[in-house]
Design an enzyme around this catalytic site. Structure first.
Site, PDB file in Angstrom:
ATOM      1  N   LYS A  80       0.846  -1.194   0.000  1.00 19.05           N
ATOM      2  CA  LYS A  80       0.000   0.000   0.000  1.00 19.05           C
ATOM      3  C   LYS A  80       0.882   1.245   0.000  1.00 19.05           C
ATOM      4  CE  LYS A  80      -3.937   1.824   2.687  1.00 19.05           C
ATOM      5  NZ  LYS A  80      -4.805   1.549   3.865  1.00 19.05           N
ATOM      6  N   SER A 158      -9.626   1.415   3.054  1.00 11.52           N
ATOM      7  CA  SER A 158      -8.857   2.261   2.158  1.00 11.52           C
ATOM      8  C   SER A 158      -7.772   1.513   1.369  1.00 11.52           C
ATOM      9  CB  SER A 158      -8.161   3.372   2.972  1.00 11.52           C
ATOM     10  OG  SER A 158      -7.240   2.821   3.902  1.00 11.52           O
ATOM     11  N   SER A 182     -10.012  -1.102   7.044  1.00 15.87           N
ATOM     12  CA  SER A 182      -9.391  -0.862   5.733  1.00 15.87           C
ATOM     13  C   SER A 182      -8.629  -2.034   5.142  1.00 15.87           C
ATOM     14  CB  SER A 182      -8.467   0.364   5.814  1.00 15.87           C
ATOM     15  OG  SER A 182      -9.241   1.529   5.975  1.00 15.87           O
TER      16      SER A 182
END
Length: 466
Positions: A80, A158, A182
């Protein structure tokens, strides 16, 4: 080759160890697939083609030498893009970082994964500043769910790009972060296994955090065995993150086969869950039946008096306050256009007083102590990860908190959880069941997940390759 790129991290690791596959060829194939599919799916913000090939070559040499190798030797991963890697730009999914200088440090997690032999394919897309549950990013293009080739659907956030990278066959596994869901939300929307760790289990050093109180790092992969491999490589004390120092390393892998007969589970009742899509409700009920066939005992009375949905607002106070403190200055004056929904959530922190923020932290501490008593009566809470399946991107309401409605309480109370695929909707979209355990019970969650997956094949389902 498409089948090869849908192999799990555990399967690749085994094939590499047996000499049946080459890390160089597998990495090259992943990079080719990324080049073909990323322009449509928006999983990656940056691809490390040359660096990944160098790492794959080094893995291949280590495997050929007969010397000891890492537990992720040659396995291609996505990280990420709020995880710093020295010499690479970290965007946190924001247009304001388009010209940011390359990072001077490498996050502890990234260092440990590479030391374990992992090949880093690149940085995965995410919600701007990691603040949103639907997975959209108007500034850098929203990732697209690969489970529907006809209509663009949400991925969940996210850690949106991380989920797409794995589910679309653009990485064998990925790393995300979980504040209020997330890791679990995008894993659920995309048919993956996602582990929400306890803060202090894995180092947060070298991350652009959205909430220093609630942020945790977790693996996103096809199976619980894959998640155990990644957690084994990542976790442990880190002098650069004091929260990790009181928690000794564990051997998650060797304990994966330990029997769990007699495990107490509690299924959340309908009055707590609220509105849930009917096919989600049925799939989770059927998942509980599978768990009972393993000899697990239902103790649903543990849910008596629980109202975790009420904690949404308190969680929001903490996240918004800390997100604004961390990133609000970047949105002052006239920042470049970005994701208005994420920015509105972040900037709402400016209106929260210091007194209200401190009250929220104190209330969390007291309520967490009270909530912990739930586990006197059960070992695991069982509920849907999401009350819905993936919605079309063009029909989303960013003010709808459905994605995080059943996940936020886990971070708020400092618990651990795992999202497991448990079915498909009539439209062929993934459905997920969530197991929730006390803090630092990741080993139990991984073993429970592996036991469930030993009797089901939902984690083996893959989206059609169009």
């Amino acid at each position: 080759m498409t089948d090869l790129l849908r192999m799990s991290a555990s399967e690749l690791r085994h094939a590499f160890g047996k000499g049946e596959l080459s890390p160089v060829e597998v990495t090259r194939s992943y990079l080719d697939r990324i080049a073909n599919h990323n322009p449509r799916l928006h999983a990656y913000l940056e691809v490390f083609s040359e660096g990944a090939m160098r790492q794959a070559q080094a893995s291949e040499q280590r495997l050929a030498s007969g010397l000891p190798v890492g537990i992720l030797e040659g396995v291609p991963l996505a990280l990420k893009d709020l995880i710093h890697i020295q010499g690479r730009r970290t965007t946190s999914g924001s247009t304001v970082h388009a010209q940011r200088a390359p990072s001077a440090i490498t996050a502890t997690v990234a260092n440990r994964l590479m030391a374990a032999g992992a090949v880093v394919l690149g940085k995965a897309n995410l919600v701007e500043f990691a603040y949103g549950g639907w997975g959209t990013n108007a500034g850098l293009q929203s990732p697209v769910n690969p489970w529907d080739s006809q209509r663009a659907r949400c991925v969940g956030g996210s850690s949106s790009g991380s989920a797409v990278a794995v589910s679309a066959g653009l990485a064998a596994a990925a790393i995300g972060t979980d504040t209020g869901g997330s890791v679990r939300i995008p894993s659920a929307f995309c048919g993956l296994t996602g582990l929400k760790t306890t803060q202090g289990r894995v180092s947060n050093h070298g991350f652009d955090l959205v909430s220093h109180t609630l942020d945790t790092v977790g693996p996103m992969a096809w199976s619980a065995h894959d998640a155990a491999l990644l957690l084994q490589a990542m976790h442990g004390p880190d002098p650069q993150d004091p929260a990790t120092l009181n928690h000794a390393p564990e051997d998650f892998i060797s304990r994966m086969g330990e029997p769990l007969k007699g495990l107490r589970i509690s299924m959340a009742p309908d009055d707590i869950l609220g509105d849930v899509d009917p096919w989600v409700r049925v799939a989770v009920q059927e998942a509980v039946c599978v768990m009972q066939s393993l000899g697990w005992q239902r103790r649903d009375e543990a849910f008596a008096g629980i109202d975790f949905v009420a904690d949404q607002a308190e969680t929001g106070v903490i996240i918004s306050s800390e997100a604004h403190a961390a990133h609000g200055r970047l949105l002052a004056d006239e920042p470049p256009a970005g994701d208005s929904a994420s920015r509105a959530r972040l900037m709402s922190g400016a209106t929260i007083s210091a007194q209200r923020y401190v009250q929220a932290l104190r209330s969390r501490e007291l309520r967490s102590q009270a909530f912990a008593r739930v586990f006197d009566h059960t070992d695991l809470l069982v509920l849907p990860t999401l009350p819905i399946t993936a919605r079309p991107l063009d029909a989303l309401d960013e003010n709808d908190l459905s994605p995080s409605r059943l996940t936020r309480f886990v971070g708020y109370y400092g618990l651990s959880a795992i999202a497991l695929p448990c079915g498909l909707s009539p439209e062929g979209l993934p459905i997920s069941v969530q197991l929730v355990a006390p803090a630092f019970h990741e080993g139990l969650l991984l073993r429970a997940g592996a036991a469930f997956q030993s009797l089901t094949n939902f984690h083996r389902a893959r989206p059609s390759d169009h």
